[in-house]
Design a protein around this motif. Structure first.
Motif, PDB file in Angstrom:
ATOM      1  N   ILE A  84      -5.621   5.445   4.668  1.00  0.00           N
ATOM      2  CA  ILE A  84      -6.787   5.375   3.794  1.00  0.00           C
ATOM      3  C   ILE A  84      -8.075   5.307   4.604  1.00  0.00           C
ATOM      4  O   ILE A  84      -9.074   5.954   4.270  1.00  0.00           O
ATOM      5  CB  ILE A  84      -6.657   4.166   2.848  1.00  0.00           C
ATOM      6  N   GLY A  85      -8.081   4.546   5.680  1.00  0.00           N
ATOM      7  CA  GLY A  85      -9.276   4.467   6.517  1.00  0.00           C
ATOM      8  C   GLY A  85      -9.686   5.813   7.067  1.00  0.00           C
ATOM      9  O   GLY A  85     -10.878   6.088   7.261  1.00  0.00           O
ATOM     10  N   ARG A  86      -8.700   6.688   7.273  1.00  0.00           N
ATOM     11  CA  ARG A  86      -8.958   8.050   7.750  1.00  0.00           C
ATOM     12  C   ARG A  86      -9.698   8.861   6.681  1.00  0.00           C
ATOM     13  O   ARG A  86     -10.380   9.845   7.001  1.00  0.00           O
ATOM     14  CB  ARG A  86      -7.617   8.710   8.100  1.00  0.00           C
ATOM     15  N   GLY A  87      -9.563   8.454   5.405  1.00  0.00           N
ATOM     16  CA  GLY A  87     -10.334   9.075   4.344  1.00  0.00           C
ATOM     17  C   GLY A  87     -11.686   8.438   4.145  1.00  0.00           C
ATOM     18  O   GLY A  87     -12.623   9.095   3.663  1.00  0.00           O
ATOM     19  N   VAL A  88     -11.822   7.171   4.528  1.00  0.00           N
ATOM     20  CA  VAL A  88     -13.074   6.441   4.329  1.00  0.00           C
ATOM     21  C   VAL A  88     -14.125   6.819   5.369  1.00  0.00           C
ATOM     22  O   VAL A  88     -15.280   7.099   5.038  1.00  0.00           O
ATOM     23  CB  VAL A  88     -12.826   4.918   4.368  1.00  0.00           C
ATOM     24  N   ALA A  89     -13.744   6.816   6.642  1.00  0.00           N
ATOM     25  CA  ALA A  89     -14.725   6.996   7.720  1.00  0.00           C
ATOM     26  C   ALA A  89     -15.491   8.320   7.603  1.00  0.00           C
ATOM     27  O   ALA A  89     -16.732   8.314   7.652  1.00  0.00           O
ATOM     28  CB  ALA A  89     -14.039   6.873   9.082  1.00  0.00           C
ATOM     29  N   PRO A  90     -14.835   9.465   7.437  1.00  0.00           N
ATOM     30  CA  PRO A  90     -15.595  10.712   7.294  1.00  0.00           C
ATOM     31  C   PRO A  90     -16.440  10.745   6.032  1.00  0.00           C
ATOM     32  O   PRO A  90     -17.522  11.346   6.024  1.00  0.00           O
ATOM     33  CB  PRO A  90     -14.502  11.788   7.263  1.00  0.00           C
ATOM     34  N   GLU A  91     -15.976  10.120   4.956  1.00  0.00           N
ATOM     35  CA  GLU A  91     -16.751  10.087   3.712  1.00  0.00           C
ATOM     36  C   GLU A  91     -18.064   9.346   3.915  1.00  0.00           C
ATOM     37  O   GLU A  91     -19.138   9.814   3.488  1.00  0.00           O
ATOM     38  CB  GLU A  91     -15.943   9.424   2.601  1.00  0.00           C
ATOM     39  N   LEU A  92     -18.017   8.198   4.554  1.00  0.00           N
ATOM     40  CA  LEU A  92     -19.251   7.459   4.826  1.00  0.00           C
ATOM     41  C   LEU A  92     -20.178   8.267   5.733  1.00  0.00           C
ATOM     42  O   LEU A  92     -21.401   8.285   5.538  1.00  0.00           O
ATOM     43  CB  LEU A  92     -18.926   6.114   5.469  1.00  0.00           C
ATOM     44  N   ALA A  93     -19.586   8.929   6.727  1.00  0.00           N
ATOM     45  CA  ALA A  93     -20.396   9.735   7.637  1.00  0.00           C
ATOM     46  C   ALA A  93     -21.038  10.914   6.906  1.00  0.00           C
ATOM     47  O   ALA A  93     -22.213  11.228   7.125  1.00  0.00           O
ATOM     48  CB  ALA A  93     -19.530  10.238   8.792  1.00  0.00           C
ATOM     49  N   GLU A  94     -20.283  11.576   6.040  1.00  0.00           N
ATOM     50  CA  GLU A  94     -20.840  12.696   5.279  1.00  0.00           C
ATOM     51  C   GLU A  94     -22.013  12.252   4.419  1.00  0.00           C
ATOM     52  O   GLU A  94     -22.935  13.024   4.148  1.00  0.00           O
ATOM     53  CB  GLU A  94     -19.753  13.322   4.408  1.00  0.00           C
ATOM     54  N   GLN A  95     -21.977  10.980   3.992  1.00  0.00           N
ATOM     55  CA  GLN A  95     -23.064  10.437   3.184  1.00  0.00           C
ATOM     56  C   GLN A  95     -24.206   9.883   4.045  1.00  0.00           C
ATOM     57  O   GLN A  95     -25.115   9.245   3.531  1.00  0.00           O
ATOM     58  CB  GLN A  95     -22.526   9.332   2.270  1.00  0.00           C
ATOM     59  N   GLY A  96     -24.125  10.098   5.360  1.00  0.00           N
ATOM     60  CA  GLY A  96     -25.250   9.771   6.227  1.00  0.00           C
ATOM     61  C   GLY A  96     -25.084   8.589   7.153  1.00  0.00           C
ATOM     62  O   GLY A  96     -25.955   8.334   7.987  1.00  0.00           O
ATOM     63  N   ALA A  97     -23.981   7.842   7.029  1.00  0.00           N
ATOM     64  CA  ALA A  97     -23.812   6.644   7.853  1.00  0.00           C
ATOM     65  C   ALA A  97     -23.430   6.995   9.287  1.00  0.00           C
ATOM     66  O   ALA A  97     -22.762   8.002   9.544  1.00  0.00           O
ATOM     67  CB  ALA A  97     -22.742   5.733   7.251  1.00  0.00           C
ATOM     68  N   SER A  98     -23.855   6.154  10.215  1.00  0.00           N
ATOM     69  CA  SER A  98     -23.299   6.148  11.559  1.00  0.00           C
ATOM     70  C   SER A  98     -22.079   5.238  11.520  1.00  0.00           C
ATOM     71  O   SER A  98     -22.147   4.134  10.974  1.00  0.00           O
ATOM     72  CB  SER A  98     -24.322   5.616  12.563  1.00  0.00           C
ATOM     73  N   VAL A  99     -20.960   5.694  12.100  1.00  0.00           N
ATOM     74  CA  VAL A  99     -19.686   5.014  11.867  1.00  0.00           C
ATOM     75  C   VAL A  99     -19.019   4.602  13.175  1.00  0.00           C
ATOM     76  O   VAL A  99     -18.908   5.401  14.112  1.00  0.00           O
ATOM     77  CB  VAL A  99     -18.718   5.929  11.073  1.00  0.00           C
ATOM     78  N   VAL A 100     -18.575   3.354  13.204  1.00  0.00           N
ATOM     79  CA  VAL A 100     -17.671   2.881  14.246  1.00  0.00           C
ATOM     80  C   VAL A 100     -16.262   2.980  13.679  1.00  0.00           C
ATOM     81  O   VAL A 100     -15.939   2.322  12.691  1.00  0.00           O
ATOM     82  CB  VAL A 100     -17.982   1.429  14.659  1.00  0.00           C
ATOM     83  N   VAL A 101     -15.450   3.833  14.292  1.00  0.00           N
ATOM     84  CA  VAL A 101     -14.080   4.068  13.829  1.00  0.00           C
ATOM     85  C   VAL A 101     -13.141   3.220  14.667  1.00  0.00           C
ATOM     86  O   VAL A 101     -13.003   3.423  15.877  1.00  0.00           O
ATOM     87  CB  VAL A 101     -13.698   5.548  13.960  1.00  0.00           C
TER      88      VAL A 101
END
Length: 271
Positions: free
Chosen positions: A18-35
């Motif tokens: 599930i986290g693999r689906g969350v991280a790119p979604e947040l990034a696509e919405q503009g967030a900088s992400v620590v994976v």
């Protein structure tokens, strides 16, 4: 779409499932992400994918049940992106067997990852999330916090603990302007689900058939994708959900809405 523009998110368990689906979604919405992931190469692969579509991401790894793993992940967010607005906790493991069959070590392993890992991530992240004008935490639980299948008492108990933890954190963090919610997915097409299917057969076609069969338990007739759960997490973490806190959102395709009792099909003449 940029509803997370300018925000920084840490996603534990972001390299798989599930986290693999969350991280790119947040990034696509503009967030900088620590994976975060258990294995650095897997976390780096997700971070690299995010960077390829023009967003910022870095990877970190380690057992989430260890304090230094979360401390290092938060420090990375601060060093690379200058702050932290969102925490999503998605790391989790499964252990099969009833209470007699489950060892004390197995029980502890599940709780170390599924519960203590969430506590530690929040412990290190919240002092900085409190500084955000729109701070948010989303905890990934499970429908098994509410209704359990057979042979997973450690997993079900750990997911139930997460619902209680989310509620308690929502009460404590509200005065700091931080919202805390949880999501409870039904069956999601993840490596964990397919590993569960592999307990019954090693044949890839049979595994695929079993996953589809499990999907029929949901009124929508299928299992979810990680991205579908990620979309709900993204909403809860966003300013659009600015007055949603202390809630649990089921992402289960109607699974818990259906009674187990099946009605017989009517005779053709009675239709």
């Amino acid at each position: 779409m940029t509803e997370h523009a300018g925000r920084v998110a840490l996603v534990t368990g972001g390299s798989s499932g599930i986290g693999r689906g969350v991280a790119p979604e947040l990034a696509e919405q503009g967030a900088s992400v620590v994976v975060h992931g258990l294995v650095h190469d897997q976390a780096e692969s997700v971070a690299d994918e995010i960077r390829r579509f023009g967003r910022r991401a870095v990877a970190t790894a380690g057992p989430i049940g260890l304090a230094q793993t979360s401390e290092r992940a938060v420090e990375l967010a601060l060093d690379e992106f200058g702050g932290l607005d969102t925490l999503v906790t998605s790391a989790g493991i499964q252990w099969y067997g009833d209470v007699v069959e489950t060892s004390a070590e197995g029980w502890a392993e599940v709780f170390d990852t599924n519960v203590t890992g969430v506590f530690l991530a929040a412990h290190y992240a919240l002092p900085f999330i409190r500084m955000s004008a729109t701070g948010s935490v989303v905890i990934v639980s499970s429908v098994q916090a509410t209704a359990s299948q057979a042979g997973v008492p450690a997993y079900a108990a750990s997911k139930g603990a997460l619902l209680a933890l989310a509620r308690a954190m929502a009460v404590d963090e509200g005065p700091h302007g931080v919202r805390v919610n949880s999501v409870s997915p039904g069956s999601v097409d993840t490596p964990m689900l397919r590993a569960a299917a592999a307990r019954f057969t090693e044949d890839p076609d049979a595994i695929e058939k079993l996953v589809r069969n499990w999907g029929t338990a949901h009124p929508l007739g299928r299992v979810a994708t990680p991205a579908e759960v990620g979309a709900v997490v993204s909403f809860l973490a966003s300013p659009r959900a600015s007055f949603v806190s202390g809630d649990d959102v089921r992402v289960d395709g109607g699974l818990l809405s259906r009674l187990a009792a099946a009605l017989p099909e009517p005779d053709a003449g009675s239709r």
